[in-house]
Design a protein around this motif. Structure first.
Motif, PDB file in Angstrom:
ATOM      1  N   GLY A 159       0.824  -1.204   0.000  1.00  0.00           N
ATOM      2  CA  GLY A 159       0.000   0.000   0.000  1.00  0.00           C
ATOM      3  C   GLY A 159       0.858   1.255   0.000  1.00  0.00           C
ATOM      4  N   LYS A 160       1.898   1.230   0.827  1.00  0.00           N
ATOM      5  CA  LYS A 160       2.815   2.363   0.875  1.00  0.00           C
ATOM      6  C   LYS A 160       3.567   2.511  -0.450  1.00  0.00           C
ATOM      7  CE  LYS A 160       6.300   1.847   3.583  1.00  0.00           C
ATOM      8  NZ  LYS A 160       7.132   1.714   4.813  1.00  0.00           N
ATOM      9  N   ASN A 161       3.904   1.371  -1.074  1.00  0.00           N
ATOM     10  CA  ASN A 161       4.586   1.414  -2.370  1.00  0.00           C
ATOM     11  C   ASN A 161       3.704   2.026  -3.445  1.00  0.00           C
ATOM     12  OD1 ASN A 161       6.730   0.150  -1.141  1.00  0.00           O
ATOM     13  ND2 ASN A 161       6.167  -1.900  -1.850  1.00  0.00           N
ATOM     14  N   PHE A 162       2.402   1.708  -3.397  1.00  0.00           N
ATOM     15  CA  PHE A 162       1.481   2.265  -4.385  1.00  0.00           C
ATOM     16  C   PHE A 162       1.426   3.790  -4.262  1.00  0.00           C
ATOM     17  CE2 PHE A 162      -2.852   3.622  -5.540  1.00  0.00           C
ATOM     18  CZ  PHE A 162      -2.860   3.225  -6.868  1.00  0.00           C
ATOM     19  N   LYS A 163       1.360   4.262  -3.035  1.00  0.00           N
ATOM     20  CA  LYS A 163       1.335   5.708  -2.834  1.00  0.00           C
ATOM     21  C   LYS A 163       2.608   6.346  -3.365  1.00  0.00           C
ATOM     22  CE  LYS A 163       1.014   9.243   0.760  1.00  0.00           C
ATOM     23  NZ  LYS A 163       0.848   9.527   2.192  1.00  0.00           N
ATOM     24  N   GLU A 164       3.739   5.739  -3.082  1.00  0.00           N
ATOM     25  CA  GLU A 164       5.012   6.281  -3.563  1.00  0.00           C
ATOM     26  C   GLU A 164       5.081   6.255  -5.081  1.00  0.00           C
ATOM     27  OE1 GLU A 164       7.809   3.835  -1.582  1.00  0.00           O
ATOM     28  OE2 GLU A 164       7.612   4.861   0.370  1.00  0.00           O
ATOM     29  N   ASP A 165       4.542   5.190  -5.712  1.00  0.00           N
ATOM     30  CA  ASP A 165       4.542   5.104  -7.173  1.00  0.00           C
ATOM     31  C   ASP A 165       3.699   6.212  -7.789  1.00  0.00           C
ATOM     32  OD1 ASP A 165       6.188   2.923  -7.070  1.00  0.00           O
ATOM     33  OD2 ASP A 165       4.579   1.446  -7.295  1.00  0.00           O
ATOM     34  N   ILE A 166       2.538   6.485  -7.236  1.00  0.00           N
ATOM     35  CA  ILE A 166       1.679   7.536  -7.773  1.00  0.00           C
ATOM     36  C   ILE A 166       2.350   8.899  -7.609  1.00  0.00           C
ATOM     37  CG2 ILE A 166      -0.526   8.727  -7.477  1.00  0.00           C
ATOM     38  CD1 ILE A 166      -0.821   6.088  -8.864  1.00  0.00           C
ATOM     39  N   GLU A 309       1.446   2.418 -18.180  1.00  0.00           N
ATOM     40  CA  GLU A 309       1.593   1.001 -18.544  1.00  0.00           C
ATOM     41  C   GLU A 309       2.540   0.312 -17.573  1.00  0.00           C
ATOM     42  OE1 GLU A 309       3.010  -1.738 -22.350  1.00  0.00           O
ATOM     43  OE2 GLU A 309       2.897   0.453 -22.519  1.00  0.00           O
ATOM     44  N   GLU A 310       3.594   1.028 -17.198  1.00  0.00           N
ATOM     45  CA  GLU A 310       4.531   0.473 -16.218  1.00  0.00           C
ATOM     46  C   GLU A 310       3.848   0.252 -14.867  1.00  0.00           C
ATOM     47  OE1 GLU A 310       8.754   1.653 -14.041  1.00  0.00           O
ATOM     48  OE2 GLU A 310       7.993   2.861 -15.705  1.00  0.00           O
ATOM     49  N   LEU A 311       3.001   1.237 -14.460  1.00  0.00           N
ATOM     50  CA  LEU A 311       2.263   1.073 -13.197  1.00  0.00           C
ATOM     51  C   LEU A 311       1.322  -0.123 -13.269  1.00  0.00           C
ATOM     52  CD1 LEU A 311       1.319   4.733 -12.188  1.00  0.00           C
ATOM     53  CD2 LEU A 311       2.885   3.194 -11.006  1.00  0.00           C
ATOM     54  N   GLU A 312       0.636  -0.276 -14.393  1.00  0.00           N
ATOM     55  CA  GLU A 312      -0.313  -1.390 -14.530  1.00  0.00           C
ATOM     56  C   GLU A 312       0.403  -2.726 -14.496  1.00  0.00           C
ATOM     57  OE1 GLU A 312      -2.423  -0.568 -18.089  1.00  0.00           O
ATOM     58  OE2 GLU A 312      -3.503   1.163 -17.262  1.00  0.00           O
ATOM     59  N   ASN A 313       1.599  -2.781 -15.024  1.00  0.00           N
ATOM     60  CA  ASN A 313       2.370  -4.024 -14.967  1.00  0.00           C
ATOM     61  C   ASN A 313       2.728  -4.383 -13.526  1.00  0.00           C
ATOM     62  OD1 ASN A 313       2.321  -4.459 -17.730  1.00  0.00           O
ATOM     63  ND2 ASN A 313       4.195  -3.252 -18.093  1.00  0.00           N
ATOM     64  N   TYR A 315       0.946  -3.770 -10.878  1.00  0.00           N
ATOM     65  CA  TYR A 315      -0.246  -4.156 -10.112  1.00  0.00           C
ATOM     66  C   TYR A 315      -1.248  -4.904 -10.995  1.00  0.00           C
ATOM     67  CZ  TYR A 315       1.758  -0.653  -7.007  1.00  0.00           C
ATOM     68  OH  TYR A 315       2.618   0.053  -6.205  1.00  0.00           O
ATOM     69  N   ARG A 316      -0.708  -5.689 -11.931  1.00  0.00           N
ATOM     70  CA  ARG A 316      -1.589  -6.379 -12.869  1.00  0.00           C
ATOM     71  C   ARG A 316      -2.420  -7.474 -12.220  1.00  0.00           C
ATOM     72  NH1 ARG A 316       3.667  -7.690 -14.286  1.00  0.00           N
ATOM     73  NH2 ARG A 316       4.323  -9.841 -13.812  1.00  0.00           N
ATOM     74  N   ASP A 317      -2.027  -7.920 -11.012  1.00  0.00           N
ATOM     75  CA  ASP A 317      -2.796  -8.962 -10.331  1.00  0.00           C
ATOM     76  C   ASP A 317      -3.934  -8.400  -9.483  1.00  0.00           C
ATOM     77  OD1 ASP A 317      -1.055  -7.696  -8.644  1.00  0.00           O
ATOM     78  OD2 ASP A 317      -0.565  -9.487  -7.452  1.00  0.00           O
ATOM     79  N   ASN A 318      -4.135  -7.087  -9.523  1.00  0.00           N
ATOM     80  CA  ASN A 318      -5.188  -6.441  -8.725  1.00  0.00           C
ATOM     81  C   ASN A 318      -6.122  -5.688  -9.666  1.00  0.00           C
ATOM     82  OD1 ASN A 318      -6.711  -4.846  -6.902  1.00  0.00           O
ATOM     83  ND2 ASN A 318      -5.031  -4.881  -5.421  1.00  0.00           N
ATOM     84  N   GLU A 319      -7.252  -6.305  -9.983  1.00  0.00           N
ATOM     85  CA  GLU A 319      -8.166  -5.741 -10.969  1.00  0.00           C
ATOM     86  C   GLU A 319      -8.703  -4.375 -10.552  1.00  0.00           C
ATOM     87  OE1 GLU A 319     -11.241  -8.404 -11.994  1.00  0.00           O
ATOM     88  OE2 GLU A 319      -9.889  -9.988 -12.720  1.00  0.00           O
ATOM     89  N   LEU A 325      -6.301   2.886 -12.082  1.00  0.00           N
ATOM     90  CA  LEU A 325      -5.210   3.465 -12.853  1.00  0.00           C
ATOM     91  C   LEU A 325      -5.675   3.896 -14.244  1.00  0.00           C
ATOM     92  CD1 LEU A 325      -2.245   1.106 -11.879  1.00  0.00           C
ATOM     93  CD2 LEU A 325      -2.582   3.490 -11.184  1.00  0.00           C
ATOM     94  N   LYS A 326      -6.552   3.129 -14.845  1.00  0.00           N
ATOM     95  CA  LYS A 326      -7.066   3.500 -16.171  1.00  0.00           C
ATOM     96  C   LYS A 326      -7.868   4.793 -16.089  1.00  0.00           C
ATOM     97  CE  LYS A 326      -7.209  -1.160 -18.130  1.00  0.00           C
ATOM     98  NZ  LYS A 326      -6.127  -0.867 -19.116  1.00  0.00           N
ATOM     99  N   LEU A 327      -8.673   4.933 -15.035  1.00  0.00           N
ATOM    100  CA  LEU A 327      -9.436   6.174 -14.863  1.00  0.00           C
ATOM    101  C   LEU A 327      -8.504   7.360 -14.627  1.00  0.00           C
ATOM    102  CD1 LEU A 327     -12.391   4.924 -12.615  1.00  0.00           C
ATOM    103  CD2 LEU A 327     -12.503   5.575 -15.023  1.00  0.00           C
TER     104      LEU A 327
END
Length: 865
Positions: A159-166, A309-313, A315-319, A325-327
């Motif tokens: 979760g913390k990684n996702f925030k840092e990625d965004i 696209e890099e972000l989606e790769n 977290y591709r296992d989390n629909e 991310l698409k929105l």
């Protein structure tokens, strides 16, 4: 002397017993022999055996055998870590903790101080169960429905990684997009595009200007408010003038009216043409802007597409994350302008210049609120919430106030509570706190029923919240352990329909445990542990024995030990104080006794005041002599932190009538339901004993004299019956003997509570008024096992100054109180003459045959004839 058949008989060594199964230890009072004439007349033969017994000193208390304590001090013992005497509760708690099915939350019941919380902590720490690890959770902006923030779940630590990625993505775009839009290739293409549209717009304006100049008009820029607009003016003598000025010149005759009229008509036509030209220019400008935006989008879309696209790769296992991310990517492509500015605004929350109150955060869509980060948390969290307020338990939505006084909030202000921290594990709450804190109980029920946590501020619970934000509920997997007393559990079970569905496991912590050698050893080890943890003086064998004896007294039975260890720990601390004060190396029985005496002295002010009133004869209590219809009953005063016994004068008055037995306390609304039931039982006894062949006709009243507060319980019902029997038989009752015990309709004496306090309370009164050697207390035989009396009372019994008589039947008690044979029915249902029951039956028969005023009943006279 015993009075039988109007004769006084000395007490001989041969005695008789009305109950041949009784084993007696002493014969302070006994029947000798009846006259042969009386035996023959009644046809009754008594067996030779003792009549009733008096308890021996060793039966009045329990002493912990110091010789069986195989140590010299508690320093030699290994401290105990287990909770003593709570095996049943531990099994129930372990079952509730290990079962995974929904609704199996645990209610831990028992009085405070029995080790409930300690046991829960230790069990949850030591037990090895497989818990489903709680995920990391983040709230993000809902682009489709901004008032309903979305919850995203990640594996622990991500979760913390996702925030840092965004945040990194936004920082990159803020740097890359302006860089690309200021590049040479893009700038040249944009300049070329803009110049083309500017030429077309200029051509339109030039063509229009040539046309109006040929007609004698000119295009003049005019300041209109903050902007400049071109307007058409007529030209006169090479100078553009307003149409109003031309009109004035026509009025002055400087120009002809026809010239003015022609100029005005042409001006109106040119204004219309100018409007058409302006609209064409505006269309060209809009087209140019669209082309520019399309060019910008074509320039940066590849970069935006690559980074998302890099972000989606990742977290591709989390629909759900992919959908979000698409929105966000779509939103970014539609709002490139926000990235074209400088780096004044940043996604870094530690920025020294965050948006002010009146500003709207332009990057709110990209902000991630990590509401639950389980990176460094245990797989099975155990949360003990000591302050379960609504906000602490469920979380809240914080808000700010802007310059206009309006509330503002967003998904970044959503805060979690203790329930979220305990997800995947356990949370321990105090039941009373959960019930009394506003909004907590209903929200807790709803959360456990649907296993969904809805985070809202407390004021939304009362429908007055100014915040319209409704975050997406969070799926919760938490087991709640409520700690409360049995009273709260029973109320919730009866009154709350949902309670039994969500708290299916009850763990009862008992306040006493069966005394055996193992428990005594565990008690000694508990003392050792407390001394080590709190740095107290250790206890020698006499001190340990005194503590265990105190535990037996608090339990109220010789074969039990008190398991409210908070009280025991307090005793250990106070005994340690007295031991240190007297420079002892070890705490002894003497120190424990001092601490108990000190505890009583600090708590018994009310007892002393009542004792003082009794000694001054303000409260009238007789401890010597005899009196008809008057008995000393015993009651317990419980003031919460201290309880004590004291005698109460109970009187009975009997007369003719059919009112039955009336309790004055009941009529005055000073009695409880149990006491009223006990009074009603007396009528049943009298009917059972004396009204099988004749109606029971009497009017009797019983009262607790000088009682000005409420009375409850049935422990005085036998005392009240003795007073009535005395009034009916007109036999006086010994005032030096007090009575306690409940009675049923068959005359059986039933056990009561507080027997130790009652006996000691009457002893204290007798001691103050002078011990005569004839004083004592009648108690139920079934309470003998509960006697753990103070040493002072035991010594008085040993010196024959005080006596304790156990009885199991009303007949035995009335014999002790009156010194008269109770009476046994012969084959014809008649009692020995001059026995207590004979005199009672005779009185009741006479009362049933006579009317008020002394006249004999008519039917009785007819039967006699």
């Amino acid at each position: 002397m015993w009075v039988v058949g109007n004769r006084k008989w000395p007490i001989f060594s041969t005695t008789y017993n009305l109950n041949p199964t009784r084993i007696c230890s002493q014969t302070p009072l006994s029947f000798t022999h009846l006259t042969p004439k009386l035996k023959k007349r009644r046809g009754h033969h008594l067996k030779k055996e003792k009549s009733f017994r008096e308890l021996l000193p060793e039966q009045l208390t329990w002493r912990c055998p110091e010789s069986e304590l195989n140590f010299k001090s508690t320093e030699e013992l290994e401290p105990i870590d287990e909770i003593i005497g709570q095996e049943r509760a531990v099994k129930a708690l372990q079952f509730g903790v290990e079962i995974k099915s929904p609704g199996y939350n645990v209610f831990v019941s028992g009085i405070a101080g029995t080790g409930r919380l300690t046991t829960i902590k230790r069990m949850l720490e030591e037990i090895h169960i497989e818990c489903t690890p709680a995920p990391d959770r983040c709230y993000v902006h809902n682009i489709k429905e901004p008032d309903n923030p979305c919850i995203l779940e990640f594996e622990r630590g991500r979760g913390k990684n996702f925030k840092e990625d965004i945040e990194a993505t936004v920082r990159y775009l803020k740097r890359k997009i302006p860089e690309m839009l200021t590049g040479e290739a893009y700038t040249d293409a944009r300049t070329k595009l803009v110049e083309g549209y500017e030429k077309r717009e200029k051509a339109l304006l030039t063509e229009f200007q040539k046309k109006i100049e040929s007609e004698g008009f000119a295009l003049v820029p005019v300041q209109v408010g903050p902007i400049t607009q071109p307007q058409v003016f007529p030209v006169l003598q090479g100078k553009p003038i307003p149409i109003e000025e031309l009109e004035q010149m026509a009025s002055d005759g400087k120009v002809t009216a026809k010239e003015y009229s022609d100029a005005e008509h042409k001006l109106q036509d040119f204004k219309k043409e100018l409007g058409v030209v302006a609209r064409k220019g505006s269309a060209l400008a809009n087209e140019m802007m669209r082309k520019v935006e399309e060019m910008e989008l074509q320039t940066v879309s590849s970069v935006i597409g690559l980074i998302f696209e890099e972000l989606e790769n990742r977290y591709r296992d989390n629909e759900k994350v992919l959908g979000h991310l698409k929105l966000v990517q779509k939103y970014t492509l539609s709002n490139i302008q926000m990235f074209k500015g400088s780096d004044e605004q940043t996604m870094d929350e530690s920025s020294p210049q965050p948006p002010t109150r009146t500003e709207v955060d332009p990057f709110i869509v990209y902000r991630v609120n990590v509401i639950q980060d389980n990176t460094d948390r245990e797989q099975c969290p155990v949360v003990i919430e000591t302050s379960p307020t609504y906000t602490n338990l469920f979380g809240t939505i914080e808000r700010t106030v802007d310059a206009r006084g309006f509330f503002q909030t967003d998904h970044t202000k959503i805060k979690g509570g203790a329930l979220l921290r305990a997800d995947g594990g356990f949370i321990v709450l105090n039941a009373l706190d959960a019930l009394t804190e506003p909004g907590v109980w209903k929200s807790l029920k709803r959360t456990l029923m649907y296993r969904k946590l809805e985070i809202q501020p407390l004021d939304s619970f009362f429908q007055v919240s100014p915040v319209a934000l409704k975050p997406e509920p969070i799926s919760l997997n938490v087991k709640v352990i409520l700690i409360g007393d049995p009273y709260i559990y029973n109320i919730l079970y009866d009154a709350e329909e949902d309670f039994k569905k969500i708290f299916k496991v009850k763990a009862d912590f008992d306040n006493d445990a069966t005394r055996d050698e193992k428990k005594i050893n565990e008690y000694a080890r508990f003392i050792s542990r407390t001394c080590r943890v709190e740095n107290l003086l250790h206890f020698d064998t006499s001190g340990v024995a005194a503590v265990i004896e105190y535990a037996a007294r608090r339990a109220g039975r010789k074969d039990k030990l008190w398991t409210r260890f908070s009280d025991i720990a307090d005793l250990l601390r106070e005994a340690n104080f007295w031991g240190k004060k007297h420079s002892h190396q070890l705490v002894s029985r003497e120190d424990v006794d001092r601490s108990l005496d000190s505890l009583i002295e600090r708590s018994n002010l009310i007892e002393d005041k009542i004792q003082e009133m009794i000694e001054q004869d303000v409260l009238m209590i007789d401890t010597d002599g005899e009196r008809v219809g008057q008995v000393n009953g015993l009651s317990v005063y419980d003031i919460g932190y201290y309880s004590f016994g004291r005698p109460t004068r109970i009187t009975a008055a009997v007369g003719m009538g059919k009112a039955g037995i009336t309790s004055i306390e009941r009529e005055a609304n000073l009695s409880g339901k149990i006491h009223d039931k006990g009074v009603m039982t007396l009528s049943g006894y009298l009917r059972e004993k004396f009204a099988k062949e004749k109606p029971l006709s009497l009017s009797a009243s019983i009262a607790f004299e000088q009682s000005y507060s409420g009375v409850d319980g049935d422990s005085a019902s036998s005392t009240e019956l003795y007073a009535i029997l005395s009034s009916l038989s007109e036999l006086p009752i010994k005032q030096g003997i007090a009575v306690t015990g409940s009675v049923n309709q068959k005359g059986d004496i039933q056990p009561i509570g507080g027997v130790n306090q009652k006996v000691e309370g009457f002893y204290r009164v007798c001691k103050a008024k002078g011990l005569t050697g004839n004083q004592g207390v009648i108690i139920p035989e079934r309470n003998v096992k509960d006697l753990v009396l103070r040493d002072e009372v035991v010594q008085a019994v040993k010196r024959r100054q005080f006596h304790i008589y156990p009885v199991s039947k009303i007949a035995e008690g009335i014999e002790i109180l009156t010194g008269r044979l109770a009476g046994v029915q012969d084959g014809k249902g008649r009692y020995e003459k001059d026995s207590v029951f004979y005199l009672v039956g005779k009185k009741l028969k006479r009362m049933s045959q006579e009317k008020p005023g002394g006249r004999e009943n008519t039917m009785t006279r007819k039967r006699r004839r």
